[in-house]
Write an enzyme that holds these catalytic residues in place. Structure first.
Site, mmCIF file in Angstrom:
data_model
loop_
_atom_site.group_PDB
_atom_site.id
_atom_site.type_symbol
_atom_site.label_atom_id
_atom_site.label_comp_id
_atom_site.label_asym_id
_atom_site.label_seq_id
_atom_site.Cartn_x
_atom_site.Cartn_y
_atom_site.Cartn_z
ATOM 1 N N GLY A 46 0.833 -1.197 0.000
ATOM 2 C CA GLY A 46 0.000 0.000 0.000
ATOM 3 C C GLY A 46 0.868 1.248 0.000
ATOM 4 C CB CYS A 98 4.863 2.123 7.306
ATOM 5 S SG CYS A 98 4.477 3.611 6.361
ATOM 6 C CG LEU A 99 6.583 0.784 1.403
ATOM 7 C CD1 LEU A 99 6.066 1.046 0.003
ATOM 8 C CD2 LEU A 99 7.672 -0.272 1.389
ATOM 9 C CG HIS A 144 0.357 7.083 5.188
ATOM 10 N ND1 HIS A 144 1.516 7.457 5.825
ATOM 11 C CD2 HIS A 144 0.452 5.747 5.015
ATOM 12 C CE1 HIS A 144 2.280 6.377 6.020
ATOM 13 N NE2 HIS A 144 1.649 5.315 5.542
HETATM 14 NI NI NI Z 1 2.403 3.347 5.568
#
Ligand code: NI
Length: 186
Positions: A46, A98-99, A144
């Protein structure tokens, strides 16, 4: 289509609240395509537009790589101006990553079902029921849009430690610098 740089903690851009998309046009679709390329390249499941520095309410998600599947067919999903309606009262917990917070995984509790209203990449209204991992991912990505990263759901102490650990991991991405309860299994 292009791979863009992913913004990572503690960059304050991640705290920005994203603005609604006025019109779904080719420029918007171009950004969505870049988001998808960037997410697949990372790899991740995502990505919100703010993670590539664009403060617009847009997400891309593809959870098809998770779990056992007969084929590895990709299933990209695009969400523009998403809104969550009817979150369930039941909570479930997933180990999230999370990236934008590389090297960190933490168990986070969220409603285990929800309905999301959004515009698709043609600008048409859609509604989708999300359960299980999809419910977690959509809620993580929608956070986000409000300037919230998943470690913000932890205690202040654990959040600060996670961000510190992620910064260390970004400089030196070794196993020792990751923070996960399940390091042995990964
Ligand atoms: Ni994230």
């Amino acid at each position: 289509m292009a791979i863009r740089e992913i913004i990572k903690v503690p960059n304050p851009i991640l705290k920005k609240v994203s603005k609604p998309v006025d019109q779904v046009d080719d420029e918007i679709r171009g950004i969505l395509d870049d988001m998808l390329d960037t997410m697949y390249d990372a790899p991740g499941i995502g990505l919100a537009a703010i993670q590539i520095g664009i403060p617009l309410r847009m997400l891309v998600i593809d959870i098809s790589s998770i779990g056992e599947k007969e084929n590895n067919e990709k299933n990209p999903q695009f969400f523009i101006n998403p809104e969550i309606i009817a979150p369930s009262n039941n909570l479930s917990s997933f180990e999230e990553g999370c990236l934008s917070v590389p090297g960190i995984w933490e168990e986070i509790e969220r409603p285990d079902e929800c309905i999301v209203k959004f515009l698709n990449r043609n600008g048409e209204k859609e509604e989708k029921k999300c359960e299980g991992l999809m419910a977690t991912v959509i809620q993580h990505e929608m956070d986000h849009l409000e300037g919230i990263v998943f470690v913000d759901h932890l205690s202040r102490l654990r959040r600060d430690l996670s961000i510190k650990k992620s910064v260390k991991f970004q400089k030196n991405p070794t196993k020792e610098n990751r923070l996960s309860r399940y390091d042995e299994q990964q």
